[in-house]
Each structure stands twice: as structure tokens, then as C-alpha cells.
Design an enzyme around this catalytic site. Structure first.
Site: not given
Ligand SMILES: *Cc1c(COP(=O)(O)O)cnc(C)c1O
Length: 433
Positions: A293, A335, A362, A331
Site C-alpha cells: 500500500p 489525473y 504558465c 495530481r
Molecule cells: C504504485 C505502486 C504501488 C502503490 O500503489 P498505491 O495505489 O499507492 O497503493 C504498489 N505496487 C506497485 C508495483 C506500484 O507500482
């Protein structure tokens, strides 16, 4: 028509955030944000250590009944002080580069043995550094990478524990830029091809096929896709055991989403639901569970404090121009992410106005909110962009020759500067004339 988003304070019944008004002034835990801005300037990233620890402990508790390691995804927020905070509580780390490996080593060296290394483009020097550090597991994303790993392990006289990161072809509803579990994505190895690659890996005594790994994307709000992915992975593990591989690890990746909106959101419940889905997918599979996570641990513990420079009108539109820009928090532009925005002084009445909240960079993409309903604010006021603890500071840049913001970590009553504001001297240092 402007989208109606209620003016919010973060004080929901089950507050997922460490920010609240006291005597009408916004605080992060015990710390007064007005005082922090006066001391450290703006834009300023502010984090609650308690909140980060709390989220990590929610994960620990939810998986307490099975052998597991929580490998925090460094890329979500790679600040050394945050890595150390988590490392000291027993976290492992999911890294995606040799640079992140260096950060883990510097923040909490004992955690190196709990590092998993993900990413589709690992370079030779990065593989060597990770082999030398004796990390827990390489999450290998292609056959070519596996060949390089075998060659480097042989050259260094090390055994490389690896998992193939399989692509389970499971659809997880999220933003297309952060969805990774379909065969159209660059990540992982098609799950059908995996078995024969494990078989061929057996020929190298330098390779130890120790696990299977999966990561289906980020900001995933429904937990069913996690169960579906793990069901497929578990079935592959059964086949691999049948083929004589000693599989000890199953890596379920990261991706658990948060609620960026204003509604009450109970993180403990969400983690419990997630753990139930993972457990369902794993069935009776006994392997050590690895979890990666990132966002869920740090996003809501952090916020970006910024000062209003100007308020201007163009025709019918009003723009609130802040001293933070797209280079400080990308972000929304990258996204279409939503961040709640609240004033540091608690609004007295119910009056509102509608404005775009934009930065000084800019680019028309340099905005934090469009047609947002805000309480009355004026130039020089401070406002807070919530839920910026993940993929905020770690995605900053120096675009427009803007020094990166400073970061403070609040731990109960103590506030610590964990990264000083960059200076123009820092920015110019690598350049040659
Ligand atoms: C980015 C990533 C995560 C973390 O993802 P979250 O959405 O921030 O929990 C875990 N494992 C891998 C391989 C990733 O690329």
C-alpha cells in the site's frame, strides 16, 4: 453549469483526516497551521505522523491472522523521515528504482531485507545494488529482465529470489493512467505465460522462484477486483507447486483507494473490507502475504498549505491564484484528481463564491479546482489542499524554475522540518556554463 460541491470542513463523524479547526483556526493535530506558514513559508507540505502510523497499524491489524509483511510503496511519498517512521514500526518497502533503494538504506537500513523491487525497466546497476543489499524479492516484469537478473546474480555470486509480476487481466475501475491489470498495459507478464517462464528459470541455480506478484492499479475503491486477481494468482501458485517450485510469497500489490471527497469515510472499515477480499482470493493459500500500500497510508495524513496571491476576474470567471502550482501538486492536471480545499480561518457565515483555484505556472493545466464553491477568501489568506500526502511531494518538479516546497512532520506537539525549502542555488548547482 458548475458542479456543486459543498463547502466542507474535515470534521465528519468518522474523520479520515488529522486537520480540524480550533478557535476558528485550522490545526494539524496540535500544530497551528498559521504559525507553521509564518515559520516555514508557503507552499508547505504538512503531514501528521500519528495519522501515517495509524493507517499502517490498520493494515497490520487487518492481516494479523496470517504471516504477512506490509511493504509501503515508496513512490507515494519518499521523504526520508516518513520512510523512517514506517521502517521503525516494522514496515518493509516496495521500491521502483535504485534511487528508492538508496532512500530505504538511508532511512532505515534494517528494512533492506524487507524490500521488494518492482518496475518494468530495471537497469543493470539497480539490479546489482539490490542484489548486494540482499533484498527480499525482485518482482520481475519480463523474460528479458529475468535473464539479466540471472546473469547479474551469477556475476555477483548471489541467489536472486524473484516473483513474476503477473498480469491477471482483471479490470479495476480507476483513472486510465493508474490502471495496470489489463493485458493492454505495459505491466507484468500475462498470467498464462508465467508457468513456462518459472519452469525455464529452474535451469539457473542463481534464480530462486520464491513468489508470485500482482498489482492491478491504484486508487481502486471497490475491493472485488483484488479478490478476482488473487483467485487467479492462487491458482497459478497451485500449478507452480505441482511443478516443484518452492513458492513462499504471494505479493498482492497496492492500490487500495481513499475518498478524496467531503463525505465521511471510515478507513478502518475500508481496510477490513480489503482484507476480507484478499483473504477470499487467497482461500487456503498458506504463503507469506506481501502487501504494497502507498496512497492509503499517506494520502490523507498530508496536505498542501498555500497562500492566495491574487484574486482576479476574467469576464464571468473568477480565479483564485495561489503561490502553489502544478509543479508542487500535479495530481489535478495529471489525473483530473479532486482535492478538497478549505480556508485556514474557519468561515463565519454561509456565504460562498465560485472560482477556479489556479497556480502561477504558465500552463492552462495549472489548476487545483475548477468552478469550486468556496467560502469568502481574499489575497494573503492561507488555504489548504487536502489529501495531498500521496503522489504530491514525490511528483514535484522545478518547472518554471520554481524551487520545491518544504515539508514538516507533526508528531503530537512537536513539529519537525523534514525537508527545507529548495533554493535557487540548489536548482542551479548541476548546471554548467
Ligand atoms: C504504485 C505502486 C504501488 C502503490 O500503489 P498505491 O495505489 O499507492 O497503493 C504498489 N505496487 C506497485 C508495483 C506500484 O507500482
Amino acid at each position: 453549469m458548475s458542479k456543486k460541491i459543498a463547502v466542507t470542513t474535515p470534521q465528519s463523524e468518522v474523520s479520515p483526516r488529522p486537520f480540524a479547526y480550533r478557535n476558528r483556526l485550522l490545526h494539524c493535530d496540535e500544530a497551528d497551521l498559521t504559525a507553521l506558514a509564518a515559520e516555514h513559508g508557503t507552499p508547505l507540505y504538512v503531514y501528521s505522523a500519528q495519522q501515517i502510523s495509524h493507517r499502517f497499524q490498520l493494515f497490520e491489524a487487518a492481516f494479523a491472522t496470517r504471516p504477512h509483511t506490509i511493504c509501503y510503496a515508496v513512490k507515494a511519498n519518499s521523504s526520508l523521515a516518513i520512510l523512517r517512521l514506517l521502517g521503525k514500526q516494522g514496515a518493509g518497502f516496495d521500491i521502483v528504482s535504485g534511487g528508492e533503494l538508496k532512500r530505504v538504506r538511508k532511512a532505515h537500513k534494517p528494512a533492506l531485507k524487507k524490500v521488494v523491487f518492482s518496475g518494468v525497466g530495471k537497469q543493470l546497476w539497480e539490479i546489482d545494488a539490490a542484489l548486494e543489499a540482499d533484498i527480499l524479492l525482485f518482482n520481475v516484469e519480463s523474460e528479458a529482465e529475468l535473464h539479466l537478473l540471472a546473469a547479474r546474480a551469477k556475476a555477483l555470486g548471489k541467489t536472486a529470489r524473484f516473483a513474476l509480476r503477473v498480469n491477471p487481466d482483471v479490470f479495476a475501475e480507476t483513472h486510465p493512467y493508474i490502471s495496470t491489470g489489463l493485458s493492454e498495459h505495459k505491466f507484468g507478464i500475462g498470467i498464462k505465460a508465467a508457468r513456462s517462464i518459472y519452469r525455464s528459470a529452474k535451469k539457473s541455480k542463481w534464480l530462486d522462484p520464491a513468489g508470485v506478484s500482482v498489482h492491478i492499479g491504484s486508487q481502486i475503491r471497490k475491493v472485488d477486483p483484488f479478490a478476482a486477481a488473487l483467485t487467479r494468482v492462487t491458482s497459478l501458485i497451485a500449478d507452480l507447486r505441482h511443478d516443484g517450485h518452492n513458492i513462499r510469497y504471494v505479493d498482492a500489490g497496492g492500490g487500495l483507494g481513499i475518498d478524496y471527497g467531503a463525505t465521511a469515510f471510515d478507513p478502518a472499515k475500508q481496510v477490513a473490507k480489503y482484507a476480507a477480499a484478499i483473504t477470499k482470493g487467497l482461500g487456503t493459500e498458506p504463503a507469506n502475504l506481501l502487501l504494497e500500500p502507498g496512497r492509503f497510508i499517506v494520502a490523507q495524513a498530508g496536505a498542501l498549505l498555500t497562500r492566495i496571491l491574487y484574486i482576479k476576474k476574467n469576464g464571468t470567471k473568477t480565479f483564485v491564484i495561489t503561490d502553489a502550482g502544478i509543479n508542487d501538486l500535479i495530481r489535478p492536471a495529471l489525473y483530473h484528481a479532486h482535492h478538497e480545499i478549505i480556508p485556514i480561518k474557519q468561515p463565519a457565515g454561509k456565504s460562498t463564491f465560485t472560482a477556479d483555484v489556479v497556480g502561477p505556472v504558465c500552463e492552462s493545466g495549472d489548476f487545483f479546482a475548477r468552478d469550486r464553491i468556496l467560502p469568502p477568501v481574499k489575497p494573503n489568506d492561507l488555504i489548504l489542499l487536502l489529501d495531498a500526502g500521496a503522489y504530491g511531494m514525490s511528483q514535484t518538479s522545478n518547472y518554471n524554475s520554481r524551487p520545491r516546497p518544504a515539508e514538516v512532520l507533526i508528531d503530537n506537539a512537536t513539529t519537525r522540518l523534514i525537508r527545507r525549502r529548495e533554493t535557487m542555488r540548489d536548482l542551479l548547482a548541476p548546471e554548467l556554463l
